[in-house]
Design a protein around this motif. Structure first.
Motif, PDB file in Angstrom:
ATOM      1  N   LEU A  76       0.835  -1.211   0.000  1.00  0.00           N
ATOM      2  CA  LEU A  76       0.000   0.000   0.000  1.00  0.00           C
ATOM      3  C   LEU A  76       0.870   1.261   0.000  1.00  0.00           C
ATOM      4  O   LEU A  76       0.597   2.221  -0.713  1.00  0.00           O
ATOM      5  N   MET A  77       1.943   1.229   0.812  1.00  0.00           N
ATOM      6  CA  MET A  77       2.850   2.389   0.833  1.00  0.00           C
ATOM      7  C   MET A  77       3.615   2.494  -0.483  1.00  0.00           C
ATOM      8  O   MET A  77       3.803   3.592  -1.023  1.00  0.00           O
ATOM      9  N   LEU A  78       4.046   1.347  -1.023  1.00  0.00           N
ATOM     10  CA  LEU A  78       4.765   1.376  -2.306  1.00  0.00           C
ATOM     11  C   LEU A  78       3.857   1.927  -3.407  1.00  0.00           C
ATOM     12  O   LEU A  78       4.313   2.656  -4.293  1.00  0.00           O
ATOM     13  N   ASP A  79       2.561   1.604  -3.352  1.00  0.00           N
ATOM     14  CA  ASP A  79       1.606   2.131  -4.347  1.00  0.00           C
ATOM     15  C   ASP A  79       1.560   3.658  -4.284  1.00  0.00           C
ATOM     16  O   ASP A  79       1.504   4.327  -5.316  1.00  0.00           O
ATOM     17  N   LEU A  80       1.566   4.202  -3.059  1.00  0.00           N
ATOM     18  CA  LEU A  80       1.545   5.675  -2.913  1.00  0.00           C
ATOM     19  C   LEU A  80       2.791   6.279  -3.564  1.00  0.00           C
ATOM     20  O   LEU A  80       2.725   7.300  -4.239  1.00  0.00           O
ATOM     21  N   VAL A  81       3.934   5.612  -3.339  1.00  0.00           N
ATOM     22  CA  VAL A  81       5.202   6.110  -3.887  1.00  0.00           C
ATOM     23  C   VAL A  81       5.200   5.984  -5.411  1.00  0.00           C
ATOM     24  O   VAL A  81       5.587   6.909  -6.129  1.00  0.00           O
ATOM     25  N   ALA A  85       5.578   8.991  -8.175  1.00  0.00           N
ATOM     26  CA  ALA A  85       6.729   9.014  -9.086  1.00  0.00           C
ATOM     27  C   ALA A  85       6.346   8.642 -10.521  1.00  0.00           C
ATOM     28  O   ALA A  85       7.184   8.737 -11.421  1.00  0.00           O
ATOM     29  N   GLY A  86       5.109   8.177 -10.742  1.00  0.00           N
ATOM     30  CA  GLY A  86       4.717   7.724 -12.071  1.00  0.00           C
ATOM     31  C   GLY A  86       5.501   6.484 -12.488  1.00  0.00           C
ATOM     32  O   GLY A  86       5.875   6.309 -13.649  1.00  0.00           O
ATOM     33  N   LEU A  87       5.770   5.627 -11.509  1.00  0.00           N
ATOM     34  CA  LEU A  87       6.588   4.424 -11.735  1.00  0.00           C
ATOM     35  C   LEU A  87       5.671   3.203 -11.741  1.00  0.00           C
ATOM     36  O   LEU A  87       4.705   3.150 -10.977  1.00  0.00           O
ATOM     37  N   HIS A  88       5.973   2.202 -12.573  1.00  0.00           N
ATOM     38  CA  HIS A  88       5.086   1.039 -12.639  1.00  0.00           C
ATOM     39  C   HIS A  88       5.832  -0.266 -12.383  1.00  0.00           C
ATOM     40  O   HIS A  88       5.467  -1.302 -12.912  1.00  0.00           O
ATOM     41  N   LEU A  89       6.878  -0.214 -11.565  1.00  0.00           N
ATOM     42  CA  LEU A  89       7.677  -1.425 -11.312  1.00  0.00           C
ATOM     43  C   LEU A  89       7.374  -2.009  -9.939  1.00  0.00           C
ATOM     44  O   LEU A  89       7.170  -1.268  -8.981  1.00  0.00           O
ATOM     45  N   ALA A 113       8.932   4.392   8.639  1.00  0.00           N
ATOM     46  CA  ALA A 113       9.760   5.578   8.399  1.00  0.00           C
ATOM     47  C   ALA A 113      10.896   5.212   7.442  1.00  0.00           C
ATOM     48  O   ALA A 113      11.159   5.927   6.466  1.00  0.00           O
ATOM     49  N   ALA A 114      11.572   4.086   7.701  1.00  0.00           N
ATOM     50  CA  ALA A 114      12.675   3.664   6.824  1.00  0.00           C
ATOM     51  C   ALA A 114      12.146   3.328   5.429  1.00  0.00           C
ATOM     52  O   ALA A 114      12.772   3.670   4.419  1.00  0.00           O
ATOM     53  N   LEU A 115      10.970   2.690   5.383  1.00  0.00           N
ATOM     54  CA  LEU A 115      10.398   2.320   4.069  1.00  0.00           C
ATOM     55  C   LEU A 115      10.034   3.565   3.255  1.00  0.00           C
ATOM     56  O   LEU A 115      10.317   3.633   2.052  1.00  0.00           O
ATOM     57  N   ALA A 116       9.414   4.559   3.897  1.00  0.00           N
ATOM     58  CA  ALA A 116       9.010   5.774   3.182  1.00  0.00           C
ATOM     59  C   ALA A 116      10.237   6.459   2.578  1.00  0.00           C
ATOM     60  O   ALA A 116      10.218   6.883   1.414  1.00  0.00           O
ATOM     61  N   LEU A 117      11.301   6.537   3.365  1.00  0.00           N
ATOM     62  CA  LEU A 117      12.505   7.229   2.878  1.00  0.00           C
ATOM     63  C   LEU A 117      13.195   6.421   1.777  1.00  0.00           C
ATOM     64  O   LEU A 117      13.532   6.963   0.711  1.00  0.00           O
ATOM     65  N   ALA A 118      13.403   5.124   2.001  1.00  0.00           N
ATOM     66  CA  ALA A 118      14.111   4.307   1.001  1.00  0.00           C
ATOM     67  C   ALA A 118      13.307   4.221  -0.297  1.00  0.00           C
ATOM     68  O   ALA A 118      13.865   4.341  -1.395  1.00  0.00           O
ATOM     69  N   ALA A 119      11.990   4.027  -0.188  1.00  0.00           N
ATOM     70  CA  ALA A 119      11.174   3.842  -1.393  1.00  0.00           C
ATOM     71  C   ALA A 119      11.108   5.120  -2.222  1.00  0.00           C
ATOM     72  O   ALA A 119      11.214   5.069  -3.458  1.00  0.00           O
ATOM     73  N   THR A 120      10.952   6.277  -1.573  1.00  0.00           N
ATOM     74  CA  THR A 120      10.869   7.519  -2.360  1.00  0.00           C
ATOM     75  C   THR A 120      12.213   7.806  -3.030  1.00  0.00           C
ATOM     76  O   THR A 120      12.258   8.185  -4.193  1.00  0.00           O
ATOM     77  N   LEU A 125      12.410  10.234  -6.100  1.00  0.00           N
ATOM     78  CA  LEU A 125      11.753  11.400  -5.493  1.00  0.00           C
ATOM     79  C   LEU A 125      12.632  11.918  -4.359  1.00  0.00           C
ATOM     80  O   LEU A 125      13.284  11.140  -3.671  1.00  0.00           O
ATOM     81  N   HIS A 126      12.643  13.214  -4.164  1.00  0.00           N
ATOM     82  CA  HIS A 126      13.416  13.785  -3.051  1.00  0.00           C
ATOM     83  C   HIS A 126      12.462  14.635  -2.234  1.00  0.00           C
ATOM     84  O   HIS A 126      12.269  15.809  -2.516  1.00  0.00           O
ATOM     85  N   LEU A 127      11.842  13.997  -1.230  1.00  0.00           N
ATOM     86  CA  LEU A 127      10.795  14.681  -0.461  1.00  0.00           C
ATOM     87  C   LEU A 127      11.390  15.475   0.701  1.00  0.00           C
ATOM     88  O   LEU A 127      12.443  15.123   1.235  1.00  0.00           O
ATOM     89  N   SER A 128      10.679  16.504   1.123  1.00  0.00           N
ATOM     90  CA  SER A 128      11.073  17.252   2.316  1.00  0.00           C
ATOM     91  C   SER A 128      10.751  16.400   3.544  1.00  0.00           C
ATOM     92  O   SER A 128      10.016  15.403   3.454  1.00  0.00           O
ATOM     93  N   GLU A 129      11.273  16.837   4.710  1.00  0.00           N
ATOM     94  CA  GLU A 129      10.999  16.093   5.946  1.00  0.00           C
ATOM     95  C   GLU A 129       9.486  16.011   6.213  1.00  0.00           C
ATOM     96  O   GLU A 129       8.965  14.959   6.585  1.00  0.00           O
TER      97      GLU A 129
END
Ligand code: DP6
Length: 337
Positions: A76-81, A85-89, A113-120, A125-129
């Motif tokens: 579910l989190m990977l889907d958001l990412v 990012a417009g990524l389909h992998l 927290a680690a998943l959100a940062l690593a996946a983006t 993607l380079h998200l703000s804090e």
């Protein structure tokens, strides 16, 4: 493919003012704000690689392939990412905790927290804090607080946009120690997500929530002024209030074991005798004994003498979630990062 992979680490956190109950369960918008401290030394490390070799997302946790609900929550989190990012992998996610497996330490905060940062990062993607905190919140509410460093407040907000966590003091602001007294290792019977859904069934929840901004003010001020007695009063009250709600939900949730109760009696006695210690418990029986660094050695010695205390983990205030250059196998073997 190297630009489609990234590794991040994040610390779990201990809530001083608790998150219990959502106003929007899907978006994880909580009914009240919360304040926590990140726990240094305890880390989750996660590597995300978007690749074509797999048909679907795969998850490997502490060297074991994981399927079912845990994988769905990660997807579910990977889907958001992917959407951002417009990524389909599909992605391969490899993750490990350095803290004892099954010690009953909440791991979903550090994990998401680690998943959100690593996946983006892996998705380019380079998200703000603040953006990362919001995203991590979607995986696990308390994960919003493991993105910034040190002492952190999560403003409840009313929408996806304004429900976000930020640092209120840096990790070196106050030399506190969390002595985690493990009284029962192993998985808890009722997970937090199910617990949040039951909170509204307790007639005490409304009173707990109505008084939350007062407790948040007291806790924030105690942290900013490094006032241990004020902190002790408010975090013990907040923990007791949350457990009162848990015990009066339908069905009731009892997370305490006899040794938890013994410690809730002993810790304030030690404080009255002059030791700077206080307690707080999350959704489990283990007791987080928060103490001034100068009291930690004596407090640890006392804790180890209480019947039912199996081990005591030691954590100081921790930094933010951060990217690391590569996946460190030592963490899988319990070695601290
Ligand atoms: C008792 O963040 O684990 O630890 O959003 O469903 O993943 P989900 O819940 P979670 O809830 C934490 C509950 C708590 C209190 C706290 O950490 O604030």
């Amino acid at each position: 493919m190297s630009n489609y992979t990234a590794t991040a680490i994040a610390h779990p956190n201990i809530a001083f003012i608790k998150y219990w109950g959502n106003r929007d369960a899907r978006l994880r918008i909580p009914v009240n704000g919360s304040i926590s401290m990140n726990l240094a030394g305890l880390v989750t490390q996660t590597r995300v690689t978007f690749r074509t070799e797999h048909e679907t997302d795969v998850l490997n946790l502490n060297r074991v392939a994981v399927y079912g609900k845990a994988l769905e929550r990660v997807s579910l989190m990977l889907d958001l990412v992917r959407e951002m990012a417009g990524l389909h992998l599909p992605a391969e996610v490899v993750s490990a905790n350095n803290f004892p497996t099954g010690a009953g330490i909440a791991s979903s905060a550090a994990a998401f927290a680690a998943l959100a940062l690593a996946a983006t990062q892996a998705a380019g993607l380079h998200l703000s804090e603040a953006e990362l905190s919001r995203l991590a919140r979607r995986g696990s509410g308390s994960a919003a607080r493991s993105i910034p460093g040190g002492f952190v407040e999560w403003k409840a907000g009313e929408s996806d946009q304004d429900s976000v966590a930020f640092s209120i003091a840096a990790l070196d602001h106050w030399d506190l120690v969390d002595l985690v007294a493990i009284v029962q290792a192993g998985q808890k019977a009722v997970g937090s997500s199910e617990g949040h859904a039951l909170a509204g069934a307790s007639p005490l929840q409304m009173a707990r929530v109505q008084d939350a901004s007062r407790r948040l003010d007291l806790c924030r001020s105690a942290i900013l002024h490094c006032d241990f007695d004020a902190l002790a009063q408010v975090i013990e009250l907040d923990s007791n209030l949350m457990h009162a709600v848990m015990m009066t939900s339908t069905p009731p949730l009892f997370y305490w074991e006899p040794a938890s109760v013994a410690l809730m009696k002993r810790v304030p006695e030690w404080r009255r005798a002059g030791l700077a210690v206080c307690y707080t418990l999350d959704a489990g029986p283990n007791v987080h004994v928060i103490c001034a660094a100068s009291a930690a050695a004596e407090a640890r010695g006392q804790l180890l003498q209480v019947a039912g205390v199996e081990q005591v983990l030691i954590a100081r205030p921790g930094g933010p979630a951060r990217l690391v250059s590569g996946y460190d196998r030592a963490i899988e073997h319990g070695i601290s990062a």
